[in-house]
Structures are given as structure tokens and as C-alpha cells.
Design an enzyme around this catalytic site. Structure first.
Site, PDB file in Angstrom:
ATOM      1  N   VAL A 246       3.548   7.663  12.375  1.00 14.94           N
ATOM      2  CA  VAL A 246       2.564   8.120  13.369  1.00 14.94           C
ATOM      3  C   VAL A 246       1.460   8.926  12.689  1.00 14.94           C
ATOM      4  O   VAL A 246       1.730   9.955  12.061  1.00 14.94           O
ATOM      5  CB  VAL A 246       3.236   8.989  14.453  1.00 14.94           C
ATOM      6  CG1 VAL A 246       2.213   9.378  15.520  1.00 14.94           C
ATOM      7  CG2 VAL A 246       4.429   8.276  15.075  1.00 14.94           C
TER       8      VAL A 246
ATOM      9  N   THR B 191       0.838  -1.210   0.000  1.00 16.63           N
ATOM     10  CA  THR B 191       0.000   0.000   0.000  1.00 16.63           C
ATOM     11  C   THR B 191       0.871   1.259   0.000  1.00 16.63           C
ATOM     12  O   THR B 191       0.708   2.147  -0.844  1.00 16.63           O
ATOM     13  CB  THR B 191      -0.904  -0.005   1.257  1.00 16.63           C
ATOM     14  OG1 THR B 191      -1.640  -1.218   1.275  1.00 16.63           O
ATOM     15  CG2 THR B 191      -1.855   1.169   1.261  1.00 16.63           C
TER      16      THR B 191
ATOM     17  N   LYS C 253       6.281   1.915  12.699  1.00 21.45           N
ATOM     18  CA  LYS C 253       6.200   2.263  14.130  1.00 21.45           C
ATOM     19  C   LYS C 253       6.544   1.080  15.022  1.00 21.45           C
ATOM     20  O   LYS C 253       7.096   1.254  16.122  1.00 21.45           O
ATOM     21  CB  LYS C 253       4.817   2.812  14.473  1.00 21.45           C
ATOM     22  CG  LYS C 253       3.650   1.916  14.113  1.00 21.45           C
ATOM     23  CD  LYS C 253       3.083   2.261  12.772  1.00 21.45           C
ATOM     24  CE  LYS C 253       2.020   1.281  12.329  1.00 21.45           C
ATOM     25  NZ  LYS C 253       1.290   1.708  11.154  1.00 21.45           N
TER      26      LYS C 253
ATOM     27  N   LYS D 262       2.648   4.141  18.374  1.00 25.17           N
ATOM     28  CA  LYS D 262       2.706   5.526  17.876  1.00 25.17           C
ATOM     29  C   LYS D 262       2.832   6.511  19.034  1.00 25.17           C
ATOM     30  O   LYS D 262       3.647   7.446  18.997  1.00 25.17           O
ATOM     31  CB  LYS D 262       1.442   5.822  17.053  1.00 25.17           C
ATOM     32  CG  LYS D 262       1.355   5.005  15.774  1.00 25.17           C
ATOM     33  CD  LYS D 262      -0.029   5.092  15.149  1.00 25.17           C
ATOM     34  CE  LYS D 262      -0.127   4.265  13.879  1.00 25.17           C
ATOM     35  NZ  LYS D 262      -1.490   4.067  13.393  1.00 25.17           N
TER      36      LYS D 262
ATOM     37  N   GLU E 180       8.058  10.213   9.772  1.00 26.12           N
ATOM     38  CA  GLU E 180       6.759  10.917   9.814  1.00 26.12           C
ATOM     39  C   GLU E 180       5.572   9.988   9.551  1.00 26.12           C
ATOM     40  O   GLU E 180       4.527  10.095  10.204  1.00 26.12           O
ATOM     41  CB  GLU E 180       6.763  12.046   8.759  1.00 26.12           C
ATOM     42  CG  GLU E 180       5.558  12.938   8.812  1.00 26.12           C
ATOM     43  CD  GLU E 180       5.472  13.701  10.131  1.00 26.12           C
ATOM     44  OE1 GLU E 180       4.642  13.305  10.969  1.00 26.12           O
ATOM     45  OE2 GLU E 180       6.232  14.667  10.331  1.00 26.12           O
TER      46      GLU E 180
ATOM     47  N   GLY F 193      -3.690   4.682   4.867  1.00 26.23           N
ATOM     48  CA  GLY F 193      -4.029   4.641   3.442  1.00 26.23           C
ATOM     49  C   GLY F 193      -2.856   5.041   2.568  1.00 26.23           C
ATOM     50  O   GLY F 193      -1.910   5.686   3.020  1.00 26.23           O
TER      51      GLY F 193
ATOM     52  N   GLY G 157      -9.251  -4.154   3.816  1.00 24.09           N
ATOM     53  CA  GLY G 157      -7.791  -4.090   3.869  1.00 24.09           C
ATOM     54  C   GLY G 157      -7.274  -3.101   4.906  1.00 24.09           C
ATOM     55  O   GLY G 157      -6.129  -2.676   4.861  1.00 24.09           O
TER      56      GLY G 157
ATOM     57  N   ASP H 125      -0.752  -1.057  18.025  1.00 25.91           N
ATOM     58  CA  ASP H 125      -0.297  -0.141  16.971  1.00 25.91           C
ATOM     59  C   ASP H 125      -0.399   1.315  17.443  1.00 25.91           C
ATOM     60  O   ASP H 125       0.551   2.096  17.304  1.00 25.91           O
ATOM     61  CB  ASP H 125      -1.163  -0.364  15.718  1.00 25.91           C
ATOM     62  CG  ASP H 125      -0.896   0.666  14.638  1.00 25.91           C
ATOM     63  OD1 ASP H 125       0.103   0.512  13.917  1.00 25.91           O
ATOM     64  OD2 ASP H 125      -1.669   1.633  14.534  1.00 25.91           O
TER      65      ASP H 125
ATOM     66  N   GLY I 168      -0.386   8.499  10.054  1.00 29.92           N
ATOM     67  CA  GLY I 168      -0.450   8.542   8.585  1.00 29.92           C
ATOM     68  C   GLY I 168      -0.027   9.867   7.993  1.00 29.92           C
ATOM     69  O   GLY I 168       1.135  10.264   8.082  1.00 29.92           O
TER      70      GLY I 168
HETATM   71  P1  NAP Z   1       1.779  -4.027   2.860  1.00 27.45           P
HETATM   72  O1  NAP Z   1       0.760  -3.489   1.940  1.00 27.45           O
HETATM   73  O2  NAP Z   1       1.520  -5.319   3.542  1.00 27.45           O
HETATM   74  O3  NAP Z   1       3.163  -4.112   2.062  1.00 27.45           O
HETATM   75  C1  NAP Z   1       4.314  -4.678   2.616  1.00 27.45           C
HETATM   76  C2  NAP Z   1       5.343  -4.782   1.514  1.00 27.45           C
HETATM   77  O4  NAP Z   1       6.556  -5.296   2.058  1.00 27.45           O
HETATM   78  C3  NAP Z   1       4.920  -5.729   0.390  1.00 27.45           C
HETATM   79  O5  NAP Z   1       5.265  -5.184  -0.852  1.00 27.45           O
HETATM   80  C4  NAP Z   1       5.746  -6.982   0.665  1.00 27.45           C
HETATM   81  O6  NAP Z   1       6.071  -7.698  -0.506  1.00 27.45           O
HETATM   82  C5  NAP Z   1       6.998  -6.380   1.258  1.00 27.45           C
HETATM   83  N1  NAP Z   1       7.717  -7.329   2.095  1.00 27.45           N
HETATM   84  C6  NAP Z   1       7.265  -7.942   3.194  1.00 27.45           C
HETATM   85  N2  NAP Z   1       8.224  -8.765   3.673  1.00 27.45           N
HETATM   86  C7  NAP Z   1       9.279  -8.634   2.835  1.00 27.45           C
HETATM   87  C8  NAP Z   1      10.550  -9.230   2.776  1.00 27.45           C
HETATM   88  N3  NAP Z   1      10.913 -10.150   3.669  1.00 27.45           N
HETATM   89  N4  NAP Z   1      11.384  -8.857   1.785  1.00 27.45           N
HETATM   90  C9  NAP Z   1      11.027  -7.957   0.875  1.00 27.45           C
HETATM   91  N5  NAP Z   1       9.813  -7.358   0.886  1.00 27.45           N
HETATM   92  C10 NAP Z   1       8.961  -7.702   1.844  1.00 27.45           C
HETATM   93  O7  NAP Z   1       2.117  -2.986   4.025  1.00 27.45           O
HETATM   94  P2  NAP Z   1       1.820  -1.414   4.028  1.00 27.45           P
HETATM   95  O8  NAP Z   1       0.415  -1.196   4.458  1.00 27.45           O
HETATM   96  O9  NAP Z   1       2.303  -0.794   2.781  1.00 27.45           O
HETATM   97  O10 NAP Z   1       2.732  -0.971   5.284  1.00 27.45           O
HETATM   98  C11 NAP Z   1       4.107  -0.812   5.171  1.00 27.45           C
HETATM   99  C12 NAP Z   1       4.634  -0.143   6.429  1.00 27.45           C
HETATM  100  O11 NAP Z   1       3.988   1.110   6.572  1.00 27.45           O
HETATM  101  C13 NAP Z   1       4.355  -0.887   7.742  1.00 27.45           C
HETATM  102  O12 NAP Z   1       5.379  -0.646   8.640  1.00 27.45           O
HETATM  103  C14 NAP Z   1       3.060  -0.242   8.226  1.00 27.45           C
HETATM  104  O13 NAP Z   1       2.867  -0.367   9.612  1.00 27.45           O
HETATM  105  C15 NAP Z   1       3.340   1.187   7.843  1.00 27.45           C
HETATM  106  N6  NAP Z   1       2.162   2.031   7.707  1.00 27.45           N
HETATM  107  C16 NAP Z   1       1.155   1.641   6.892  1.00 27.45           C
HETATM  108  C17 NAP Z   1       0.064   2.470   6.748  1.00 27.45           C
HETATM  109  C18 NAP Z   1      -1.086   2.095   5.873  1.00 27.45           C
HETATM  110  O14 NAP Z   1      -2.054   2.842   5.827  1.00 27.45           O
HETATM  111  N7  NAP Z   1      -1.031   0.999   5.136  1.00 27.45           N
HETATM  112  C19 NAP Z   1       0.011   3.698   7.433  1.00 27.45           C
HETATM  113  C20 NAP Z   1       1.091   4.079   8.219  1.00 27.45           C
HETATM  114  C21 NAP Z   1       2.165   3.229   8.362  1.00 27.45           C
HETATM  115  P3  NAP Z   1       4.943  -8.373  -1.450  1.00 27.45           P
HETATM  116  O15 NAP Z   1       4.101  -7.255  -1.967  1.00 27.45           O
HETATM  117  O16 NAP Z   1       5.701  -9.027  -2.541  1.00 27.45           O
HETATM  118  O17 NAP Z   1       4.195  -9.300  -0.572  1.00 27.45           O
HETATM  119  N1  HSE Z   2      -3.310  -0.018  10.976  1.00 29.44           N
HETATM  120  C1  HSE Z   2      -3.001   1.377  11.104  1.00 29.44           C
HETATM  121  C2  HSE Z   2      -4.278   2.138  11.407  1.00 29.44           C
HETATM  122  C3  HSE Z   2      -2.361   1.874   9.816  1.00 29.44           C
HETATM  123  O1  HSE Z   2      -5.355   1.583  11.262  1.00 29.44           O
HETATM  124  O2  HSE Z   2      -4.199   3.292  11.831  1.00 29.44           O
HETATM  125  C4  HSE Z   2      -1.782   3.242   9.968  1.00 29.44           C
HETATM  126  O3  HSE Z   2      -0.717   3.258  10.848  1.00 29.44           O
END
Ligand code: NAP
Ligand code: HSE
Length: 428
Positions: free
Chosen positions: A134, A14, A107, A207, A131, A304, A189, A203, A136
Site C-alpha cells: 500500500v 523492480t 495488494k 490498497k 507494508e 518504484g 514502466g 490497484d 509504496g
Molecule cells: P516485475 O518487475 O514485473 O517483477 C516480477 C518478478 O516476478 C519478475 O522477476 C518475474 O520473473 C517474477 N515472476 C513472475 N512470475 C513468476 C513465476 N511464475 N515464477 C517465478 N517468478 C515469477 O514486478 P514488480 O514491479 O517488481 O512488482 C512485484 C510486486 O510488487 C507486485 O505484486 C506489485 O504489485 C508490487 N508492487 C510493485 C511496486 C512497483 O513500484 N513496482 C510498488 C508496490 C508494490 P522474470 O524477471 O524472470 O520475468
Molecule cells: N502500479 C502501482 C502504482 C505500483 O502506480 O501506484 C505501486 O503499487
């Protein structure tokens, strides 16, 4: 021609795909703002041939994020894989050792290893920016480390998990039970790979622990966080709260007191008409209080693709500009180890319990509360068909210690079935 800042991105889910989209779509704007172009040299994820909705053909591919982190043709390692340990930590350490700056949204990793990683980065004269980790898209880390740097911060509070806020508001608006909305959030998701991180309050606790470190100049102390999730909140709790003019929010509060650092993340009742009470869906709100500035309220998308990638890019652009800020706003080696203090401020509490439906049961509960020095504001038994009766008690202001005393008393009554749900009423 100025030298480009070259980034390598590990994680193309994402957030990672969102970052690629911004780099591709806003190249000129970013170059103007950063003072130099920002280019992607290489990327990494688990599966190479997955369609991610972005063209990656111009970038080198690495199967191993650690190898990516060490590449000669990157200046900044952007870690967007997630997980407190494993490849995220290994690659971040490798990047620092190889002389790269790091930008991460992780985080979980920083809440557990933030102090060690910050010390390693500073010893290598590198920066770690986070940034996106915490709230988003809300620029709260920058607000605390830079905008409010002249203040003694007195309190940090807020709603910092979009998933929990989505579940709680949807339960109320649709009258749906927790389990049903949890499934919905999963299908959309919203949930972390391990959903207990979201609904268990972990989570959001991660933060808050990061913000507390910056706000109070202390080492990240996530294990000292008083944590409670939303799993036990029922649709009845939501309705009872609404009847009384409240909404239930997973609310975090961190403050430095004479006894030490209080950090708690737990469901609270807040007035429905307050700014926190009016937060809908996956929106986050962070409230910062400083001695000079007073109160600052930041509100926006807490999760997101777009919002989180926006925050990642802000950090990358800062590095392009030459802005160098210590990970937690001051040199990591100088951060104090905080003394953890249990949150002690008195507050009214909402208590929901199931009682054996027999003579004297209510009196026994009232006696247990009285024995603990807790005064009852309101008490109500609801209509029921089962052999146990649902009872709601709202107390006058009381302390957590008194509440624990009362809970022990409830167990001894022999009429309270299971563990009562206790929710603090926060007059924000
Ligand atoms: P995600 O959609 O699950 O994507 C994770 C990515 O990491 C995928 O592309 C996955 O590969 C890759 N990956 C996982 N293990 C790996 C490994 N061993 N080697 C290489 N690549 C690997 O997660 P996300 O939602 O983007 O979140 C990423 C980070 O941002 C996390 O720390 C999350 O807490 C943080 N975050 C997310 C959001 C949010 O809204 N989503 C908000 C704030 C912070 P594949 O695609 O090939 O499986
Ligand atoms: N799972 C987290 C949330 C993603 O719902 O706020 C953003 O950090």
C-alpha cells in the site's frame, strides 16, 4: 554470533532487485537495527539468465517459487512476483504451511485472498506483513496497525496509485491527451502488467480495501468497493477543472457509517491549492483520521524500486526484531464481515456531456436535473464545430441517488449523446 534471519525472494523484478540491493548494501546497518544479520538464502524468477543489475551468484536458484517457499534454509518467504492467484498465492500458502513468515508487496493477492491467508498464517503461528503493498514507500500499514492502534479510526482517504497521478498531472502540465500520456507512462514502466489495474482504479481500490480492513476491524471486502477509473477523463475535463480552481485526482475514501462501510475509489475534483491538489507525478498521499489523534497526513513515493524495497525491508527487519503483529492488526478470525454501504454524503458534481445541437436541448437537460431535485450552480456550452455541443454543468450539492435519477432522465431526453462524465467535487 546471533543467528541470521534467512530470507528467500521470489520475484526479481523492480521490487525484488531493489530488495537484494538493500540487503547487500546495508548489511551492517540492517543487522544493528534488526538485532541479527539478514541474509538471502535463495531466489526465484521466471528467467535465470536475465541481467538484473545485481549479483545473485551467492544465492541458491529455484525455478519454482513453491519449492523456494518450502526450503529448509529460509525463515521468511518474500513474495515479489505479483498476481492475485497463480504462483504468488500457491507459494505463499506453501510458505505458511512450511512454517515460514511471509512478506509481500502484493495488494492484488491480499485484496482477494487476504482473509484466508491471514487465518492460515495465524493458525500456523506465522505472520504476513505487507507494508509495500500500500502506497509504496509510505509506512501507512505500520502507522495504522501500530502508531494509531489506540484510536477509533473515522476515515481513511488518499491518492494511492502513482501511475494515475502521473497521467493526470502530466496531462495538465503538458496539455497532452490521455492516450498520449498513457503511452508515455507505459514506456516509463509505470504501468502494471495489466494496465487496467492502474487506470481502472482497481490497484488503488485493492490498497484502500486493505487499509479499510485494518482501520475498521473488518474483513477485506474489495468486491464492495465502488470503483471508477480515469479512462474517461479528457484533457477538456482537466482544463475545465483548472479553470474552476480544481485538479482531478483518483481519490479513495473509506469510512464506517451508521449504515455500514463506505469504500469508494473514483476520480474527484479537489481544490488545486489543497495538499491533495498539489500532488505531482507518481507521489501518493494517505490521510488518516482518528478520534484521539485527529488527522495524520502521509506523503511520499508510491511506487518504484527504492521506495517499495524500503517498505519490504522494514517488514523483514521487524520480523528479525521479533515484532509479531496480526496481518490486519487484530486476529483475523475476529474480523467482522462489514455491511457495505453506498457512499451517500452529498457533494457538488461536475457533469460533462455532449448534446444534439438543436433548439431546446439545454432546456431538456436542465429539466432532467430539476426533475431529479438537482440544482444547477453553473452551466456552460462550449464553442464547437461538430454537430454535437459540449456542455459543462456544475451542480449544487446533491446525492448519488439523485444523480442516477438525473442520468436516467438524460437518456430519456433524446438530446444527450453517450453517457455524461460525472465527477464528484470533494471539498477536502
Ligand atoms: P516485475 O518487475 O514485473 O517483477 C516480477 C518478478 O516476478 C519478475 O522477476 C518475474 O520473473 C517474477 N515472476 C513472475 N512470475 C513468476 C513465476 N511464475 N515464477 C517465478 N517468478 C515469477 O514486478 P514488480 O514491479 O517488481 O512488482 C512485484 C510486486 O510488487 C507486485 O505484486 C506489485 O504489485 C508490487 N508492487 C510493485 C511496486 C512497483 O513500484 N513496482 C510498488 C508496490 C508494490 P522474470 O524477471 O524472470 O520475468
Ligand atoms: N502500479 C502501482 C502504482 C505500483 O502506480 O501506484 C505501486 O503499487
Amino acid at each position: 554470533m546471533t543467528t541470521p534471519l534467512r530470507i528467500g525472494i521470489a520475484g526479481l523484478g523492480t521490487v525484488g532487485a531493489g530488495v537484494v540491493k538493500i540487503v547487500q548494501a546495508r548489511a551492517n546497518l540492517i543487522a544493528q537495527r534488526g538485532g541479527r544479520p539478514i541474509t538471502i538464502s535463495a531466489v526465484s524468477a521466471r528467467t535465470r539468465d536475465k541481467d538484473r543489475g545485481v549479483d545473485l551468484s551467492a544465492y541458491a536458484w529455484e525455478d519454482d517459487p513453491v519449492v523456494l517457499a518450502r526450503r529448509e534454509d529460509i525463515d521468511v518467504f518474500v513474495e515479489l512476483m505479483g498476481g492475485s492467484d497463480g504462483p504468488a498465492k500457491a507459494a505463499t500458502e506453501a510458505a505458511i504451511a512450511a512454517g515460514k513468515d511471509v512478506v509481500t508487496a502484493n495488494k492484488a493477492m491480499l485484496a482477494v485472498h487476504g482473509q484466508a491467508l491471514a487465518e492460515a498464517a495465524e493458525a500456523a503461528d506465522r505472520v504476513i506483513r505487507f507494508e509495500a503493498a500500500v502506497a509504496g514507500g509510505i509506512p501507512v500499514v505500520k502507522a495504522l496497525t501500530e502508531g494509531l492502534a489506540g484510536n477509533q479510526i473515522t476515515r481513511v482517504m488518499g491518492v494511492m496509485n502513482g501511475t494515475c497521478n502521473y497521467i493526470l498531472t502530466r496531462m495538465e502540465s503538458e496539455g497532452l491527451p490521455y492516450e498520449k500520456v498513457f503511452e508515455e507512462a507505459n514506456a516509463l514502466g509505470y504501468l502494471e502488467a495489466d494496465p487496467t489495474l492502474d487506470v481502472g482504479g482497481i490497484d488503488a481500490g485493492h490498497k484502500l480495501s486493505l487499509l479499510a480492513a485494518i482501520a475498521f476491524g473488518t474483513r477485506v471486502d474489495f468486491p464492495a468497493m465502488e470503483l471508477e477509473g480515469i479512462e474517461r477523463i479528457s484533457i477538456d475535463d482537466i482544463h475545465h477543472a483548472a479553470d474552476m480552481g480544481f485538479r482531478i485526482k483518483l481519490l479513495g475514501v473509506a469510512q464506517m457509517t451508521g449504515r455500514g462501510l463506505e469504500q469508494r475509489m473514483s476520480p474527484c475534483l479537489v481544490p488545486a491549492t489543497s495538499p491533495l491538489g498539489q500532488l505531482e507525478g507518481p507521489t501518493n498521499m494517505v490521510v488518516l483520521e482518528g478520534d484521539a489523534v485527529g488527522q495524520i497526513v502521509l506523503r511520499g513515493a508510491g511506487a518504484g524500486e527504492g521506495p517499495t524495497a524500503s517498505a519490504v525491508m522494514a517488514d523483514v527487519i521487524d520480523i528479525a526484531r521479533g515484532t509479531r503483529v496480526s496481518t490486519f492488526g487484530q486476529p483475523a478470525a475476529g474480523l467482522a464481515q462489514s455491511r457495505a454501504a453506498r457512499a451517500s454524503a452529498a457533494a457538488p458534481y461536475y457533469l460533462r456531456m455532449e448534446l444534439e445541437d438543436k433548439p431546446g436541448a439545454l432546456a431538456k437537460v436542465a429539466a432532467a436535473l430539476g426533475e431529479a431535485g438537482i440544482s444547477i450552480d453553473r452551466m456552460r456550452q462550449y464553442r464547437h464545430a461538430a454537430s454535437t455541443a459540449p456542455v459543462l454543468v456544475v451542480t449544487h450539492k446533491t446525492t448519488r441517488d439523485a444523480l442516477d435519477h438525473a442520468r436516467a432522465g438524460f437518456a430519456a431526453t433524446g438530446v444527450v449523446v453517450g453517457d455524461p462524465v460525472a465527477i464528484r467535487i470533494e471539498e477536502v
